[in-house]
Design a protein around this motif. Structure first.
Motif, mmCIF file in Angstrom:
data_model
loop_
_atom_site.group_PDB
_atom_site.id
_atom_site.type_symbol
_atom_site.label_atom_id
_atom_site.label_comp_id
_atom_site.label_asym_id
_atom_site.label_seq_id
_atom_site.Cartn_x
_atom_site.Cartn_y
_atom_site.Cartn_z
ATOM 1 N N GLU A 371 0.815 -1.193 0.000
ATOM 2 C CA GLU A 371 0.000 0.000 0.000
ATOM 3 C C GLU A 371 0.860 1.259 0.000
ATOM 4 O O GLU A 371 0.512 2.270 -0.617
ATOM 5 C CB GLU A 371 -0.929 -0.015 1.213
ATOM 6 N N THR A 372 2.002 1.201 0.676
ATOM 7 C CA THR A 372 2.922 2.341 0.676
ATOM 8 C C THR A 372 3.498 2.558 -0.711
ATOM 9 O O THR A 372 3.666 3.699 -1.164
ATOM 10 C CB THR A 372 4.043 2.131 1.702
ATOM 11 N N VAL A 373 3.798 1.475 -1.412
ATOM 12 C CA VAL A 373 4.285 1.570 -2.793
ATOM 13 C C VAL A 373 3.257 2.299 -3.657
ATOM 14 O O VAL A 373 3.592 3.204 -4.426
ATOM 15 C CB VAL A 373 4.588 0.173 -3.369
ATOM 16 N N LYS A 374 1.995 1.914 -3.540
ATOM 17 C CA LYS A 374 0.957 2.547 -4.350
ATOM 18 C C LYS A 374 0.823 4.036 -4.019
ATOM 19 O O LYS A 374 0.651 4.871 -4.912
ATOM 20 C CB LYS A 374 -0.376 1.836 -4.124
ATOM 21 N N PHE A 375 0.921 4.341 -2.726
ATOM 22 C CA PHE A 375 0.818 5.742 -2.318
ATOM 23 C C PHE A 375 1.949 6.575 -2.899
ATOM 24 O O PHE A 375 1.732 7.639 -3.503
ATOM 25 C CB PHE A 375 0.826 5.847 -0.796
ATOM 26 N N LEU A 376 3.197 6.112 -2.728
ATOM 27 C CA LEU A 376 4.338 6.878 -3.219
ATOM 28 C C LEU A 376 4.349 6.950 -4.742
ATOM 29 O O LEU A 376 4.747 7.965 -5.319
ATOM 30 C CB LEU A 376 5.644 6.282 -2.687
ATOM 31 N N ASP A 377 3.895 5.886 -5.401
ATOM 32 C CA ASP A 377 3.852 5.905 -6.862
ATOM 33 C C ASP A 377 2.864 6.942 -7.380
ATOM 34 O O ASP A 377 3.044 7.493 -8.468
ATOM 35 C CB ASP A 377 3.496 4.525 -7.410
ATOM 36 N N TYR A 378 1.813 7.211 -6.629
ATOM 37 C CA TYR A 378 0.839 8.235 -7.024
ATOM 38 C C TYR A 378 1.509 9.586 -7.254
ATOM 39 O O TYR A 378 1.102 10.371 -8.112
ATOM 40 C CB TYR A 378 -0.243 8.347 -5.953
ATOM 41 N N LEU A 379 2.567 9.855 -6.502
ATOM 42 C CA LEU A 379 3.257 11.133 -6.619
ATOM 43 C C LEU A 379 3.973 11.283 -7.956
ATOM 44 O O LEU A 379 4.352 12.395 -8.340
ATOM 45 C CB LEU A 379 4.247 11.301 -5.472
ATOM 46 N N TYR A 380 4.154 10.172 -8.674
ATOM 47 C CA TYR A 380 4.775 10.222 -10.007
ATOM 48 C C TYR A 380 3.736 10.300 -11.123
ATOM 49 O O TYR A 380 4.095 10.398 -12.298
ATOM 50 C CB TYR A 380 5.671 9.005 -10.224
ATOM 51 N N SER A 381 2.467 10.212 -10.777
ATOM 52 C CA SER A 381 1.424 10.391 -11.780
ATOM 53 C C SER A 381 1.385 11.854 -12.191
ATOM 54 O O SER A 381 1.951 12.727 -11.528
ATOM 55 C CB SER A 381 0.067 9.972 -11.212
#
Length: 537
Positions: A371-381
């Motif tokens: 879930e942390t991976v998904k959260f941090l990846d959102y910042l690259y959207s």
């Protein structure tokens, strides 16, 4: 089985990424726009899920100019907007000011780490790979399917992936990325253009031309006060902008794939001889070795300094603003990196890597890695990038013809904050973090024509001999650190003596022998092995 490979926990009952993020990730994986805001049903789902909030502890340095106006990055408009969009609550933890390295070492010595630690992980004892072996951080390789935005960036830019990886190929964490070369160039030689104009001189390009200009600054009273108080140039010993002209920077460099150490090369003796001549003739500030930032500010704003090395915003922009009212004719501009021969292209210059080496790494203490991976990846959207660089639409930026433009809340701070602190209070685009720095941010932050011209001039070096961001092998780290502590202490001491004339340059060969006795050749071989591993990543 290792906790970093194979099966990963899928805790379906714990919902930490609301539908807005989920739709963003889905759109990316399906080839849609990463800025999608989702369907009406997804928005309804988001409202339902927002009641189940996730908290992440996030350790990161609070930049000094931010620390002057806030206690936590939790006060920054961009992070507030990210929390509102995702439903993830961030508990920021900041090391004490001026104690970053010490606080980091204490942190990683503990058994319980925050969920995310944002740091230059290659500075971990033994490097980032050792941190992975010690289970301090979780490499991202097996989690990229949950990070489609970051994966797309690394797939499209293989060199970025190399810079974000260890020698073993493990991706260290979520990197801060500068997407354009103009963002990587922010420091270089600068000179008083108004002094050049007054003396009818052209901006110097070669070392000989610099000597001519500096002599004129010394002898022809360009500040017009009738006193010989001008400081023609203020630079530290070993300054890259000038040592590089002799082909020997004050550090390791490479010629093709062979590592060398600048301070023991013949060209470095020529550099020291030039600095000694400038010092003897009063061209180099006699207090160059002891001038701190406050003294430097006083000398520059006191209309004494003719040339130096400056940052774009914290130098050229800063001093132009400070002097605008008291001395409107004051004009300090960037100039080309000097060479020995007219027409030569400079090789060495200041430039940062696109992947800066600062990573938001997921720690081994994190219980919700997926879930942390998904959260941090959102910042690259595209959406996450927009928020981190521009903040909240309608408050800190508006869209003009589809392009984000900062509002007066940022550019003309109502509380009277200088622009650097105004930016810090609203966005993260000017600092570091797990996202891509938007070139449109840089274009609006660096606005003065003098800054834009300097950026173009400072972008000229080829950097062909520059070392990439290599990692010292864990088994070599202790020995390498010991060698370089002794080497740097002796080298710095002798540079000052050679420049001031306290030691004759006839002793340069003895100085080289002393450095070899301290182990510099072994350190070169350690760097050579690190370069070969980097090239094989």
């Amino acid at each position: 089985m290792s906790m970093y490979k194979g099966k990963r926990s899928r805790l379906a009952a714990i919902v930490i990424i609301p539908a807005l993020m989920a739709s963003t990730l889905a759109a990316c994986s399906e080839g849609g726009s990463t800025g999608s805001t989702g369907s009406a049903s997804e928005e309804q789902q988001s409202g339902e899920q927002s009641q189940s909030l996730t908290k992440l502890t996030y350790w990161v340095e609070l930049f000094p100019d931010a620390a002057a106006i806030m206690k936590s990055y939790g006060e920054v408009t961009a992070w507030k907007e990210i929390e509102a969009r995702t439903g993830v609550q961030l508990e920021f933890q900041h090391p004490a000011q001026g104690q970053l390295a010490e606080q980091f070492n204490l942190l990683v010595a503990s058994n319980k780490l925050p969920d995310v630690v944002d740091f230059g992980w290659n500075s971990y004892p033994g490097g980032a790979q050792k941190a992975i072996r010690d289970k301090k951080i979780v490499p991202l390789n097996d989690y990229l399917e949950d990070a489609p935005n970051l994966k797309a960036l690394l797939d499209a830019n293989p060199e970025w992936r190399k810079m974000a990886s260890t020698d073993d190929g493990n991706i260290i964490g979520f990197p801060f990325i500068r997407e354009d070369v103009t963002q990587q160039v922010f420091l270089g030689p600068a000179i008083r253009q108004d002094w050049l104009d007054k003396l009818n001189l052209s901006s110097p390009t070669t070392i000989d031309e610099w000597y001519t200009v500096l002599k004129a600054f010394k002898e022809r009273d360009p500040n017009g006060n009738g006193e010989a108080d001008e400081i023609p140039i203020l630079i530290p010993a070993g300054e890259l902008a000038f040592a590089g002209a002799f082909g020997t920077p004050n550090d390791f460099f490479r010629e093709q794939d062979t590592v060398k150490y600048g301070p023991i090369e013949p060209g470095f003796k020529d550099y020291l001889a030039t600095m000694n001549r400038w010092y003897d003739e009063g061209l180099l500030d006699k207090d160059f070795a002891t001038t701190d930032s406050k003294m430097r500010d006083a000398k520059i704003t006191g209309n004494q300094v003719g040339s130096t090395v400056l940052f774009l915003n914290g130098g050229i922009g800063k001093y132009m603003d400070l002097m605008a009212k008291s001395q409107p004719e004051f004009k300090i501009v960037g100039t080309t990196y000097p060479t020995l021969n007219a027409g030569d292209k400079p090789v060495f210059g200041y430039i940062d890597n696109p992947v800066t080496g600062i990573f938001a790494a997921i720690t081994g203490s994190n219980k919700n890695v997926d879930e942390t991976v998904k959260f941090l990846d959102y910042l690259y959207s595209e959406e996450g990038k927009l928020i981190m660089n521009f903040g909240k639409e309608g408050e800190t930026y508006t869209l003009v013809d589809g392009q984000p433009k900062y509002t007066d809340a940022v550019l003309n701070n109502p509380n009277g904050l200088p622009i650097s602190q105004s930016f810090r209070s609203h966005i993260m685009g000017a600092t570091s973090g797990p996202f891509v720095q938007d070139v449109r941010h840089t274009q609006q932050y660096t606005t003065k024509p003098e800054q834009k011209e300097a950026m173009a001039l400072w972008s000229a070096p080829t950097h062909e001999n520059r070392m990439p961001p290599v990692s010292i092998a864990a088994q070599d780290s202790s020995r390498y650190a010991s060698i370089m502590t002794d080497v740097n202490t002796y080298k710095d001491e002798m540079m000052l003596k050679f420049i001031t004339g306290a030691e004759s340059l006839d002793k340069f060969d003895d100085y080289v022998k002393a450095l070899k006795a301290l182990g510099i050749e072994e350190a070169i071989q350690i760097q050579q092995a690190a370069l070969e591993r980097y090239n094989d990543r």
